[in-house]
Design an enzyme around this catalytic site. Sequence first.
Site, PDB file in Angstrom:
ATOM      1  N   ASP A   1       3.328  -3.131   5.472  1.00  0.00           N
ATOM      2  CA  ASP A   1       4.215  -2.628   6.428  1.00  0.00           C
ATOM      3  C   ASP A   1       3.983  -3.303   7.626  1.00  0.00           C
ATOM      4  O   ASP A   1       3.704  -4.407   7.916  1.00  0.00           O
ATOM      5  CB  ASP A   1       3.772  -0.962   6.721  1.00  0.00           C
ATOM      6  CG  ASP A   1       4.991   0.325   6.953  1.00  0.00           C
ATOM      7  OD1 ASP A   1       5.746  -0.344   7.911  1.00  0.00           O
ATOM      8  OD2 ASP A   1       4.691   1.017   6.626  1.00  0.00           O
TER       9      ASP A   1
ATOM     10  N   GLY B   1       4.682  -7.903   7.933  1.00  0.00           N
ATOM     11  CA  GLY B   1       5.997  -8.370   7.412  1.00  0.00           C
ATOM     12  C   GLY B   1       7.031  -7.667   6.939  1.00  0.00           C
ATOM     13  O   GLY B   1       7.135  -6.272   6.785  1.00  0.00           O
ATOM     14  N   ASP B   2       7.931  -8.013   6.544  1.00  0.00           N
ATOM     15  CA  ASP B   2       9.400  -7.505   5.890  1.00  0.00           C
ATOM     16  C   ASP B   2       8.957  -7.501   4.184  1.00  0.00           C
ATOM     17  O   ASP B   2       9.051  -8.066   3.548  1.00  0.00           O
ATOM     18  CB  ASP B   2      10.070  -8.105   6.631  1.00  0.00           C
ATOM     19  CG  ASP B   2      11.686  -7.615   6.303  1.00  0.00           C
ATOM     20  OD1 ASP B   2      11.645  -6.514   5.025  1.00  0.00           O
ATOM     21  OD2 ASP B   2      12.755  -8.103   6.385  1.00  0.00           O
ATOM     22  N   PHE B   3       9.384  -6.214   3.770  1.00  0.00           N
ATOM     23  CA  PHE B   3       9.350  -6.404   2.191  1.00  0.00           C
ATOM     24  C   PHE B   3      10.305  -6.586   1.572  1.00  0.00           C
ATOM     25  O   PHE B   3      10.463  -7.020   0.480  1.00  0.00           O
ATOM     26  CB  PHE B   3       9.224  -5.181   1.411  1.00  0.00           C
ATOM     27  CG  PHE B   3      10.004  -3.031   1.810  1.00  0.00           C
ATOM     28  CD1 PHE B   3      10.500  -4.007   1.837  1.00  0.00           C
ATOM     29  CD2 PHE B   3       8.747  -2.897   2.341  1.00  0.00           C
ATOM     30  CE1 PHE B   3      11.155  -2.343   2.592  1.00  0.00           C
ATOM     31  CE2 PHE B   3       9.132  -1.199   2.471  1.00  0.00           C
ATOM     32  CZ  PHE B   3      10.470  -1.262   2.246  1.00  0.00           C
TER      33      PHE B   3
ATOM     34  N   HIS C   1      12.700   5.318  -1.942  1.00  0.00           N
ATOM     35  CA  HIS C   1      13.961   6.664  -2.197  1.00  0.00           C
ATOM     36  C   HIS C   1      14.973   6.836  -0.315  1.00  0.00           C
ATOM     37  O   HIS C   1      15.982   7.138  -0.343  1.00  0.00           O
ATOM     38  CB  HIS C   1      13.167   8.071  -2.341  1.00  0.00           C
ATOM     39  CG  HIS C   1      13.091   8.004  -0.917  1.00  0.00           C
ATOM     40  ND1 HIS C   1      12.322   9.750  -0.352  1.00  0.00           N
ATOM     41  CD2 HIS C   1      12.078   8.282  -0.118  1.00  0.00           C
ATOM     42  CE1 HIS C   1      11.750  10.179   0.488  1.00  0.00           C
ATOM     43  NE2 HIS C   1      11.747   8.794   0.801  1.00  0.00           N
TER      44      HIS C   1
HETATM   45  C1  LIG Z   1       8.674   6.559   3.867  1.00  0.00           C
HETATM   46  S1  LIG Z   1       7.756   5.873   5.025  1.00  0.00           S
HETATM   47  C2  LIG Z   1       6.730   6.053   3.556  1.00  0.00           C
HETATM   48  C3  LIG Z   1       5.127   6.081   4.070  1.00  0.00           C
HETATM   49  C4  LIG Z   1       3.804   6.202   3.446  1.00  0.00           C
HETATM   50  N1  LIG Z   1       3.748   5.332   1.741  1.00  0.00           N
HETATM   51  C5  LIG Z   1       3.713   7.853   2.786  1.00  0.00           C
HETATM   52  O1  LIG Z   1       3.992   7.336   1.665  1.00  0.00           O
HETATM   53  O2  LIG Z   1       3.769   8.026   3.899  1.00  0.00           O
HETATM   54  C6  LIG Z   1       8.655   4.507   4.675  1.00  0.00           C
HETATM   55  C7  LIG Z   1       7.599   3.229   4.864  1.00  0.00           C
HETATM   56  O3  LIG Z   1       8.402   1.768   5.319  1.00  0.00           O
HETATM   57  C8  LIG Z   1       8.135   1.281   6.232  1.00  0.00           C
HETATM   58  N2  LIG Z   1       9.267   0.360   6.234  1.00  0.00           N
HETATM   59  C9  LIG Z   1      10.755   0.237   6.196  1.00  0.00           C
HETATM   60  N3  LIG Z   1      11.176  -0.714   6.629  1.00  0.00           N
HETATM   61  C10 LIG Z   1      10.154  -1.754   6.057  1.00  0.00           C
HETATM   62  C11 LIG Z   1       9.987  -3.048   5.894  1.00  0.00           C
HETATM   63  N4  LIG Z   1      11.261  -3.891   5.804  1.00  0.00           N
HETATM   64  N5  LIG Z   1       8.803  -3.739   5.152  1.00  0.00           N
HETATM   65  C12 LIG Z   1       8.019  -3.270   5.262  1.00  0.00           C
HETATM   66  N6  LIG Z   1       8.364  -1.989   5.299  1.00  0.00           N
HETATM   67  C13 LIG Z   1       9.193  -1.322   5.608  1.00  0.00           C
HETATM   68  C14 LIG Z   1       7.778   2.275   7.116  1.00  0.00           C
HETATM   69  O4  LIG Z   1       7.419   1.194   8.377  1.00  0.00           O
HETATM   70  C15 LIG Z   1       7.565   3.653   6.003  1.00  0.00           C
HETATM   71  O5  LIG Z   1       6.128   3.470   6.939  1.00  0.00           O
END
Ligand SMILES: C[S@@+](CC[C@H](N)C(=O)[O-])C[C@H]1O[C@@H](n2cnc3c(N)ncnc32)[C@H](O)[C@@H]1O
Length: 348
Positions: A210, A236-238, A256
Amino acid sequence: MNATSASLSGTTARAPAVAMLRLLGGFQISQALYVTARAGVADELAAGPRPVGAVAEATGLRPDLLRRLLRSLAAERVFAYDEERDSVALGPLGHTLRGGTDESVREVALMWMETHYRPFGRLWSTLHDGVPAAERELGRPFFDWLGEDPDRVAGFSAAMADLMRAVRRDAIDALDLTGVRHLVDIGGADGTCLAALAGRHPWLRGTVFDLPHVVPAAHDTLRRAGVADRVDTRGGDFFQAVPEGADAYLACFVLHDWNDEQSTRILERVHEAAAPGARLLLVETVLGRGPAPEIATMLDLTMMGIVDGRERTLEDWRSLLAGAGFRLTRAVETASPMCVVEAVRTDR
Ligand SMILES: C[S@@+](CC[C@H](N)C(=O)[O-])C[C@H]1O[C@@H](n2cnc3c(N)ncnc32)[C@H](O)[C@@H]1O
């Protein structure tokens, strides 16, 4: 026609307007739920009914106004108010506002009202220009705004963990991890999901991936679950890169949040990182599928107002995945509103 049946038929004739008024008043109910959740009213009632005065004293709310609030929420089956005794108990839905239980959505009540409520006042402009209401209200994309304050990050991850326990647990239970050695949880937040999976599958190694300011919270979760020796974390940044070489990748409630172009970029990073033939598991809603389709359509509104994301049909998922080098193999409906969408990496 006697007086009773006349008034009943009158009610029936007005029923659509009455039903519409209840929908229109939803914003007041949301705030009333928020106040009770924040004050911990449901927790005060965990052991049974109590006089309204005692609950008011324990929570610091004004008794005369709390009584009226509880009566309104009794009409929504959240509390049960006994007029004669002036006492209140949990109604059929009330326990979900207690903290720390398996069915708790208290953190969601706090997060939605503290982060989502005000932005939704700008939905009008979103419907004209497509800019998420939250981005207009906050002056930057939602996840950028969230990341600026550790309390916001903690509140958001806690709400996600609530949602995980309350409405996604069945989908997590339905994940088929046969043959998987190393699972990377993309956007794995505070590690709640991977901790549960590693606890259930003693052979499984995992990585919670994350944003760098989010993953530190996972250390605690993994340690408490006793799986920190098998599950590590990576910040990191996905959109840039995701951990390499795993034989399975999970993205639970992540794609989503993003539009098709952004989701394709995330999936392409997974495709680059994944081993040949690797499996991809998505836990998401599939519009029109599952036992509670109204949750998917409600979340679709959330995605429209807060981020530039969307819920998707099965065909949407199939073509999104195909565009990034994955073949959808099956979609498993579960007892929860979520489905497991399974795919395999293909050579492009
Ligand atoms: C809606 S949450 C879902 C969290 C978890 N998978 C769950 O089901 O409870 C989306 C996640 O994506 C992460 N996220 C957002 N942008 C991101 C990025 N650029 N790189 C990595 N993670 C990211 C957020 O920090 C968050 O934890």
